[in-house]
Design an enzyme around this catalytic site. Structure first.
Site, short mmCIF file in Angstrom:
data_model
loop_
_atom_site.label_atom_id
_atom_site.label_comp_id
_atom_site.label_asym_id
_atom_site.label_seq_id
_atom_site.Cartn_x
_atom_site.Cartn_y
_atom_site.Cartn_z
CG HIS A 134 -1.93 1.20 1.24
ND1 HIS A 134 -3.15 1.05 0.46
CD2 HIS A 134 -1.79 2.25 1.66
CE1 HIS A 134 -3.62 2.07 0.80
NE2 HIS A 134 -3.04 3.26 1.64
CG ASP A 151 -11.47 3.81 6.10
OD1 ASP A 151 -10.87 4.83 6.56
OD2 ASP A 151 -11.24 3.62 4.81
CB SER A 171 -8.01 5.54 7.33
OG SER A 171 -8.23 5.45 6.15
NE ARG A 182 -9.28 11.14 8.53
CZ ARG A 182 -8.44 10.35 7.76
NH1 ARG A 182 -8.82 9.23 7.65
NH2 ARG A 182 -7.24 10.83 7.76
CE LYS A 195 -8.44 2.47 2.87
NZ LYS A 195 -8.89 3.65 3.18
N1 URA Z 1 -5.14 6.88 2.66
C1 URA Z 1 -6.29 6.25 3.44
O1 URA Z 1 -6.64 5.09 3.00
N2 URA Z 1 -6.57 6.87 4.30
C2 URA Z 1 -6.34 8.01 4.85
O2 URA Z 1 -6.59 8.30 5.49
C3 URA Z 1 -5.14 8.88 3.90
C4 URA Z 1 -4.77 7.99 2.92
#
Ligand code: URA
Length: 447
Positions: free
Chosen positions: A85, A164, A186, A171, A190
């Site tokens: 990621h 999320d 966050s 946010r 995921k």
């Molecule tokens: N990427 C994400 O998945 N969440 C965030 O809060 C910022 C970048």
């Protein structure tokens, strides 16, 4: 639950108190169920943004969001499943190159990716620029494909980490994105829902990234790795530079085109391939196919040189109904002609000194490649390809870059924006370091 009052955690966080895990869980559950309104959750997020969350609170928030939906079980698929990621950048098409390299070496890569928002791009949009490519597979199809061919790339489904999704959208419009514990929880909620065994993180640092300073990027890397480790997921983070766009293309199809060139071995010395090989080395090591990350890097180079990685991309595109013809010959994709070529200005005598990733990311959005809101349509062919990057010699009138856009009425404005993103000098600039640092549960390593 009946006597839970969301004002209590809001006041506690406003007064910088640490919240117990079950309070965070109750708040997230109630918000996801629609029992806490956006205005109260916004107040909580701003208090958390300003006063911070400690490690225990960040872990509790991750757990609450992770368990707000389905947590996939891929234990029936053999091998150590590894994903990567990135915290987001400009020209960051690494996943498109990396996933086929790693999968071609026998490490299963089940990848769930996002769309671009703001000045940063997203892997899903890039994949969808391949005509026919489907990113909306069901969870059953996702599992079957990783089992069958060892690679799958889809978008986040409704069932995974819904808390999320709801919180991130809030946010985004309440000025509470750039918080280390909020970003870390966050991302990890995921990723941990994907059913992976190990994770490699590319923590971007610099003006084109969410984390502008090395100090913040380091803190984010440490928080991400701590959360992964607590969840029995082997996690390594690389910190990489995002002050200059990665590679020579920005925009969805232009980046897929460049990724194909990389998989053909045509860009092995680029900043893009340095980052890709470093991440591939880590993934092959965590996936048990290489004894060390260095050995993994060598193996990744061989996977490109032998054509195995490109063949794996073809297999992936075919499995997800994409047009393999454009992988074999990218020039056959419609709309791949530039709308304009931008030439170097009179003062460009000497070298390209700099290229501002944030300015380029914003220009790409203006060209039509990115969205301002999640509902905006994007132009999958829009973007920029660079003839010149920092460190290269330049003379007035030489091509700097090509612009791809349907918004040709604004082309003069786009040319100016592009030229303003560059800086020139008479002497060569200092060599840029792309790979900055590496963090594992054992601590920091310098490259
Ligand atoms: N990427 C994400 O998945 N969440 C965030 O809060 C910022 C970048």
């Amino acid at each position: 639950m009946a006597d839970f009052n969301p004002v209590d955690p809001i006041i506690a966080k406003r007064d910088s108190e640490a919240l117990p895990p079950d309070t965070i869980q109750q708040l997230v559950d109630a918000y996801t169920a629609g029992d806490v309104p956006d205005y109260q959750m916004s107040a909580f997020l701003m208090a958390a943004f300003l006063n911070g969350l400690d490690d225990e609170e960040a872990a509790a928030l991750t757990d609450a969001m992770l368990h707000s939906g389905v947590v996939l079980d891929l234990s029936a698929t053999g091998g150590t499943k590894v994903d990567k990621h990135s915290t987001g950048g400009v020209g960051d098409k690494v996943s498109l190159i990396l996933a086929p390299i790693v999968a071609s070496q026998g490490v299963p890569v089940p990848m769930i990716s996002g769309r671009g928002l703001g000045h940063t791009g997203g892997t899903l949009d890039k994949l969808e620029s391949i005509p026919g490519f489907r990113t909306d597979l069901s969870i059953d199809a996702y599992k079957a494909q990783v089992d069958d061919i060892g690679i799958v790339l889809i978008g986040q489904t409704e069932e995974m980490a819904p808390a999320d999704r709801k919180l991130y959208a809030l946010r985004d419009v309440t000025g509470t994105v750039e918080s280390i514990p909020l970003i870390a929880s966050s991302i990890m909620s995921k990723k941990l829902a994907e059913g992976i065994d190990a994770l490699v993180l590319d923590v971007k640092c610099g003006r084109g990234a969410f984390m502008k300073t090395e100090e913040d990027a380091r803190a984010l890397a440490e928080t991400l790795v701590a959360i992964g480790t607590e969840h029995d997921t082997s996690t390594t983070a690389l910190m990489t530079d995002m002050s200059v766009p990665l590679g020579r293309a920005v925009g969805n199809w232009p980046e897929v085109d460049e990724s194909i060139q990389c998989l053909r071995g045509e860009m092995d010395d680029s900043d893009l391939m340095q980052v890709t090989y470093a991440l591939a080395g880590e993934m092959l090591h965590l996936g048990g196919e290489a004894d060390t990350p260095e050995a993994g890097r060598t193996q990744a180079r061989r996977a490109v040189a032998s054509g195995q990685a490109l063949e794996m991309l073809r297999t992936l595109v075919e499995a997800q109904d994409g047009d393999v013809g454009v992988v074999d010959d990218p020039s056959t994709r419609p709309d791949s002609e530039p709308a304009a070529t931008v030439e170097a200005p009179d003062e460009a005598t000497g070298y390209v000194a700099d290229l501002d990733a944030l300015a380029v990311g914003r220009l790409a959005v203006d060209l039509g490649a990115g969205r301002r809101t999640m509902e905006d349509d994007i132009d999958l062919a829009a973007g920029i390809t660079f003839e010149k990057k920092p460190g290269e010699a330049i003379a007035p009138g030489e091509p700097l870059a090509h612009l791809y856009t349907q918004r040709t009425d604004r082309i003069d404005d786009f040319r100016t924006q592009l030229i303003d993103a560059y800086a020139f000098s008479d002497t060569p600039p200092a060599e840029r370091t792309v790979l900055l640092d590496r963090y594992t549960p054992d601590g920091w390593d310098e490259w």
